[in-house]
Scaffold this motif. Structure first.
Motif, mmCIF file in Angstrom:
data_model
loop_
_atom_site.group_PDB
_atom_site.id
_atom_site.type_symbol
_atom_site.label_atom_id
_atom_site.label_comp_id
_atom_site.label_asym_id
_atom_site.label_seq_id
_atom_site.Cartn_x
_atom_site.Cartn_y
_atom_site.Cartn_z
ATOM 1 N N VAL A 85 0.848 -1.197 0.000
ATOM 2 C CA VAL A 85 0.000 0.000 0.000
ATOM 3 C C VAL A 85 0.883 1.247 0.000
ATOM 4 C CG1 VAL A 85 -1.786 1.295 1.210
ATOM 5 C CG2 VAL A 85 -1.850 -1.213 1.197
ATOM 6 N N ALA A 86 0.651 2.120 -0.946
ATOM 7 C CA ALA A 86 1.411 3.362 -1.064
ATOM 8 C C ALA A 86 0.707 4.518 -0.351
ATOM 9 C CB ALA A 86 1.631 3.720 -2.528
ATOM 10 N N VAL A 87 -0.570 4.713 -0.669
ATOM 11 C CA VAL A 87 -1.317 5.866 -0.172
ATOM 12 C C VAL A 87 -2.688 5.418 0.328
ATOM 13 C CG1 VAL A 87 -2.291 8.132 -0.717
ATOM 14 C CG2 VAL A 87 -0.175 7.394 -1.829
ATOM 15 N N ILE A 88 -3.040 5.883 1.526
ATOM 16 C CA ILE A 88 -4.397 5.748 2.048
ATOM 17 C C ILE A 88 -4.890 7.158 2.335
ATOM 18 C CG2 ILE A 88 -5.865 4.812 3.882
ATOM 19 C CD1 ILE A 88 -3.655 2.679 4.332
ATOM 20 N N ALA A 89 -6.016 7.527 1.772
ATOM 21 C CA ALA A 89 -6.513 8.898 1.901
ATOM 22 C C ALA A 89 -7.883 8.894 2.565
ATOM 23 C CB ALA A 89 -6.597 9.560 0.524
ATOM 24 N N TYR A 90 -7.999 9.691 3.619
ATOM 25 C CA TYR A 90 -9.264 9.838 4.338
ATOM 26 C C TYR A 90 -9.829 11.231 4.106
ATOM 27 C CZ TYR A 90 -8.869 5.544 7.128
ATOM 28 O OH TYR A 90 -8.816 4.228 7.539
ATOM 29 N N ARG A 91 -11.134 11.278 3.835
ATOM 30 C CA ARG A 91 -11.864 12.546 3.764
ATOM 31 C C ARG A 91 -12.809 12.581 4.959
ATOM 32 N NH1 ARG A 91 -14.717 12.646 -1.795
ATOM 33 N NH2 ARG A 91 -14.951 14.873 -1.362
ATOM 34 N N VAL A 92 -12.578 13.540 5.835
ATOM 35 C CA VAL A 92 -13.255 13.562 7.126
ATOM 36 C C VAL A 92 -14.760 13.756 6.973
ATOM 37 C CG1 VAL A 92 -13.452 14.810 9.318
ATOM 38 C CG2 VAL A 92 -11.191 14.323 8.347
ATOM 39 N N GLY A 101 -4.744 14.418 -0.023
ATOM 40 C CA GLY A 101 -5.441 13.350 -0.719
ATOM 41 C C GLY A 101 -4.517 12.714 -1.731
ATOM 42 N N TRP A 102 -4.947 11.600 -2.313
ATOM 43 C CA TRP A 102 -4.090 10.902 -3.265
ATOM 44 C C TRP A 102 -3.797 11.753 -4.493
ATOM 45 C CZ3 TRP A 102 -5.568 10.132 -8.276
ATOM 46 C CH2 TRP A 102 -6.936 10.211 -8.574
ATOM 47 N N GLN A 103 -4.700 12.682 -4.813
ATOM 48 C CA GLN A 103 -4.531 13.463 -6.043
ATOM 49 C C GLN A 103 -3.266 14.326 -6.004
ATOM 50 O OE1 GLN A 103 -7.364 13.333 -4.257
ATOM 51 N NE2 GLN A 103 -9.174 13.088 -5.583
ATOM 52 N N ILE A 104 -2.973 14.905 -4.839
ATOM 53 C CA ILE A 104 -1.804 15.790 -4.783
ATOM 54 C C ILE A 104 -0.513 14.981 -4.839
ATOM 55 C CG2 ILE A 104 -1.743 15.951 -2.251
ATOM 56 C CD1 ILE A 104 -0.949 18.886 -2.576
ATOM 57 N N THR A 105 -0.525 13.784 -4.233
ATOM 58 C CA THR A 105 0.648 12.909 -4.338
ATOM 59 C C THR A 105 0.877 12.512 -5.792
ATOM 60 O OG1 THR A 105 0.362 12.025 -2.103
ATOM 61 C CG2 THR A 105 1.593 10.666 -3.659
ATOM 62 N N LEU A 125 4.114 13.528 -8.600
ATOM 63 C CA LEU A 125 4.855 12.499 -9.321
ATOM 64 C C LEU A 125 4.660 12.641 -10.831
ATOM 65 C CD1 LEU A 125 3.950 9.574 -6.919
ATOM 66 C CD2 LEU A 125 6.238 10.562 -7.215
ATOM 67 N N ALA A 126 3.453 12.978 -11.246
ATOM 68 C CA ALA A 126 3.177 13.174 -12.671
ATOM 69 C C ALA A 126 3.958 14.363 -13.223
ATOM 70 C CB ALA A 126 1.682 13.368 -12.895
ATOM 71 N N CYS A 127 4.018 15.432 -12.448
ATOM 72 C CA CYS A 127 4.780 16.604 -12.887
ATOM 73 C C CYS A 127 6.260 16.266 -13.052
ATOM 74 C CB CYS A 127 4.600 17.745 -11.893
ATOM 75 S SG CYS A 127 2.997 18.572 -12.004
ATOM 76 N N VAL A 128 6.810 15.523 -12.102
ATOM 77 C CA VAL A 128 8.214 15.125 -12.210
ATOM 78 C C VAL A 128 8.430 14.254 -13.441
ATOM 79 C CG1 VAL A 128 10.090 13.839 -11.096
ATOM 80 C CG2 VAL A 128 8.636 15.352 -9.730
ATOM 81 N N ARG A 129 7.493 13.371 -13.748
ATOM 82 C CA ARG A 129 7.614 12.512 -14.934
ATOM 83 C C ARG A 129 7.792 13.335 -16.218
ATOM 84 N NH1 ARG A 129 8.937 7.435 -13.527
ATOM 85 N NH2 ARG A 129 7.237 6.129 -12.743
ATOM 86 N N ILE A 130 7.120 14.471 -16.302
ATOM 87 C CA ILE A 130 7.170 15.248 -17.552
ATOM 88 C C ILE A 130 7.957 16.547 -17.404
ATOM 89 C CG2 ILE A 130 5.028 14.255 -18.431
ATOM 90 C CD1 ILE A 130 3.641 16.910 -17.641
ATOM 91 N N GLY A 131 8.683 16.687 -16.287
ATOM 92 C CA GLY A 131 9.562 17.840 -16.126
ATOM 93 C C GLY A 131 8.872 19.127 -15.738
#
Length: 555
Positions: free
Chosen positions: A41-48, A90-94, A98-104
Motif C-alpha cells: 500500500v502506497a497511499v491511504i486517503a481519508y476525507r473527514v 489526498g491521493w490526487q496531490i501525491t 509524481l506526474a509533474c516530475v515525470r514530464i519535467g
C-alpha cells in the motif's frame, strides 16, 4: 516558464562530494517501489466530512501517475511549466507531483485557505498553466472563486475541478477517465522529459516581511537531501506507516507525508481536515508509527487520548515544530499516546534543519529545537557576522544540502553569502552540545498554529481603513497555537472608537483569508515609537504578553 536558480559550481561539487546530493529524483524511488513491492500500500486517503477511505498500491499509484502525466502533456504542459494545485491532503496531490516530475513540470501547491487576493498574486507570479482545485471543500466553492478570477490570469489555460460535474473542466473527465497513456509513447515521453537533480521541481510560497509572498524554488537534490537524513535520524524504514494531517501544501506535509514514504517504500495515511477524534479513528485503524505536525495537533490528541484506550498505541514518534513544546505536553505524550516527542525547527527554504534524536532525554524536546541534521550546518552570529559564544543569543544562519536555490523572479532576495550561509531571520542560541533554541524572530512574522501570518500585508490593508491612523500587528502567546494575532491601532481625528468586528469585516471585504484575521484589537492614544518614528514592536509584544484571549475575542 524560465526559473533562474542560484547554483554555484562550488556548492554542487561540495554537495556531491559529501553525499548530500545524488541526482536521483522522486520517481526513481517510485520505480523501485513498483519493481520490488508493487502490491504494498502506497497511499491511504481519508476525507473527514465524507467519512471516506481510498487506498492505492504502488502498482495502482504508478498507473494513475502515468495517465495523469500523459494527460498533462496532452493538455500542453511543457518542461518547466508550473502546475498549481489548491488541494487538501489526498491521493490526487501525491499523484500530481509524481506526474509533474515525470514530464519535467514544476508543482506549485497552494494552501486551501487562500482566497482571491493571495491566489491571484501567486498564480499570476508563477504564470501557472494548469490549476487543480476541489469543487467544494469545507463548505467553500473553489470553482466559483477561480471562475471569477480567470480574467486576471491570462497564462492559466486549464482549471481542473475535482468532484464537480461532468463539464469540460472536470478533473475526472479530462484527466483520469481518458486513457491518455494509450495515445502516446509514455516511455519515450518520460525519457525525453527526464529531469536532472538540479532542475526545479517545487515552487512554494512563503510569507515574509516584504508584504508580498516569495516563491521558494527547490530541486530534487535539495528536497531529497533533507528527506534521507531526516528518515535516518528517526530510524524510519519501509515497515513504518506515516500519518499526515499537516497540509501537503506546506513543506512539512510535502516532505514527510508525500516524498518520504515513497523514498522509504512505505505507506502514507493522509487526512484532509484536522479533527482529533477522526484522527484517533484513523490511527486505530491504520496503526501508523510516525507523524509530524505543529504543537496544537499533539495537544488535541493528548487531550482526548484518555477516552480511547490503546487506540493511539502504534504511534512511536511525534515530531512537533512551529512553536516551543510545553514540558507537561512531553510528559503526557509518553503515557497518553505512547509516542516519543521530537522537537524540530525548519523553514520552507530548507525543510527541517535541526531535530532532537529518539534517544535524547525528554528535556531536550522541551528546552531545545535539536541538533542540525546531516548535510546541514547552523551558525549563530552577531550583527557584524561574527560567531557568538555558546549560550549567547544571535542571528541564526544555515547552509547545506537542503537549502533552496532561489526565489522566483526575486534573485535580489536570495541572501546567501559567498560561504553559502543563509540568514533565516530567526534569533537563537546554541548550547555546548550543539543544540539550538529559537529565541525570537528578526522577521516581522507571527506564527499561529504553524502558519506564518503575513503581518506587513495585513497592516497595509488596515492602513486603508478610514478610521485607522497607525497600526501594528504582533503575536500574543497562546498555549495551544503558539501565538495569536493582535492589532494595536490609533485613530484619525474625528473617530472615537473601533471594534474588532469592524476590523474583521473590513479585512474580509478586502478578500483577506480568514485564517489571517486578527483576534484581538486595542485602540491606543499613540503607538510606542523610536525617536526616528519607527514603531517599537517589542514594547507592543510586551503588552501582548498579558493578553488572555477569551471566546469573545476569537474569530
Amino acid at each position: 516558464m524560465t526559473t533562474k536558480i542560484n547554483m554555484q559550481p562550488e556548492r554542487r561539487f561540495a554537495m556531491l562530494e559529501s553525499g548530500a546530493w545524488s541526482d536521483n529524483i522522486i520517481t526513481d524511488y517510485l520505480d523501485q517501489a513498483v519493481l520490488t513491492a508493487p502490491d504494498s500500500v502506497a497511499v491511504i486517503a481519508y476525507r473527514v466530512n465524507e467519512d471516506e477511505r481510498q487506498a492505492f498500491s504502488y502498482r495502482e499509484l504508478d498507473r494513475l501517475v502515468t495517465r495523469m502525466a500523459a494527460g498533462l502533456a496532452g493538455l500542453g504542459v511543457a518542461k518547466s511549466d508550473v502546475v498549481s494545485c489548491q488541494l487538501p491532503n489526498g491521493w490526487q496531490i501525491t499523484a500530481l507531483h509524481l506526474a509533474c516530475v515525470r514530464i519535467g513540470a514544476i508543482l506549485n501547491p497552494l494552501m486551501p485557505i487562500f482566497r482571491e487576493r493571495e491566489l491571484a498574486f501567486m498564480l499570476g507570479h508563477a504564470q501557472s498553466r494548469v490549476l487543480v482545485i476541489p469543487h467544494h471543500f469545507r463548505g467553500f466553492d473553489y470553482a466559483a472563486m477561480v471562475q471569477g478570477m480567470r480574467g486576471e490570469l491570462p497564462a492559466l489555460e486549464h482549471v481542473l475541478v475535482i468532484g464537480g460535474d461532468h463539464s469540460a473542466d472536470s478533473f475526472e473527465q479530462v484527466l483520469m477517465q481518458r486513457a491518455w497513456e494509450e495515445e502516446t509513447d509514455t516511455a519515450a515521453l518520460f525519457a525525453d522529459r527526464r529531469l536532472g537533480g538540479d532542475d526545479v521541481v517545487q515552487l512554494l510560497y512563503t510569507s515574509g516581511t516584504t508584504g508580498e509572498p516569495k516563491g521558494v524554488l527547490h530541486t530534487s537534490n535539495t528536497l531529497l537531501s533533507n528527506v534521507r537524513p531526516y528518515a535516518e535520524r528517526l530510524q524510519l524504514g519501509s515497515e513504518d506507516i506515516v500519518f499526515m494531517a499537516s497540509p501537503i501544501a506546506h513543506q512539512t506535509g510535502f516532505l514527510y507525508g508525500l516524498m518520504m514514504p515513497i523514498y522509504l517504500k512505505s505507506t502514507t495515511v493522509l487526512q484532509d481536515i484536522w479533527d482529533a477524534r477522526f484522527a484517533v479513528k484513523v490511527i486505530e485503524a491504520e496503526r501508523p508509527t510516525f507523524t509530524m505536525a505543529s504543537t496544537p495537533f499533539l495537544t488535541d490528541l493528548i487531550d482526548i487520548a484518555p477516552d480511547h484506550g490503546e487506540a493511539l498505541s502504534s504511534l512511536r514518534t511525534f515530531v512537533a515544530a512551529g512553536a516551543p513544546i510545553p514540558g507537561a505536553l512531553v510528559e503526557k505524550a509518553g503515557t497518553a499516546v505512547n509516542a516519543k516527542v521530537i522537537s524540530a525547527w525548519g523553514m520552507t527554504e530548507s525543510g527541517a534543519v535541526t531535530m532532537t534524536r529518539p534517544h535524547d532525554d525528554a528535556r531536550c524536546a522541551i528546552h531545545t529545537d535539536g541538533l542540525s541534521l546531516p548535510f546541514m550546518e547552523v551558525n549563530i552570529v552577531d550583527e557584524d557576522g561574527l560567531e557568538v559564544p555558546r549560550d549567547t543569543e544571535g542571528n541564526l544562519l544555515v547552509r547545506g544540502g537542503s537549502l533552496f536555490v532561489g526565489y522566483l523572479k526575486r534573485p535580489e532576495l536570495y541572501g546567501v553569502d559567498d560561504q553559502g550561509w543563509f540568514a533565516t531571520g530567526d534569533l537563537a542560541r546554541m548550547n555546548e552540545q550543539g543544540y539550538i533554541r529559537i529565541t525570537g524572530r528578526t522577521k516581522d512574522v507571527v506564527i499561529r498554529g504553524g502558519e506564518n501570518i503575513p503581518v506587513v500585508e495585513i497592516e497595509n490593508l488596515l492602513y486603508k481603513h478610514p478610521a485607522i491612523a497607525a497600526v501594528a500587528l504582533v503575536g500574543c502567546p497562546d498555549p495551544r497555537l503558539g501565538e495569536r494575532l493582535c492589532a494595536y491601532v490609533t485613530l484619525h481625528n474625528g473617530h472615537t472608537s473601533l471594534t474588532l468586528a469592524e476590523v474583521v469585516s473590513f479585512l474580509l471585504q478586502q478578500r483577506l483569508t480568514k485564517n489571517y484575521l486578527p483576534e484581538y484589537l486595542e485602540v491606543l492614544p499613540a503607538l510606542p515609537r523610536t525617536p526616528s518614528g519607527k514603531i517599537q514592536k517589542f514594547k507592543l509584544r510586551e503588552l501582548a504578553m498579558d493578553i488572555r484571549l477569551d471566546s469573545a475575542t476569537r474569530q
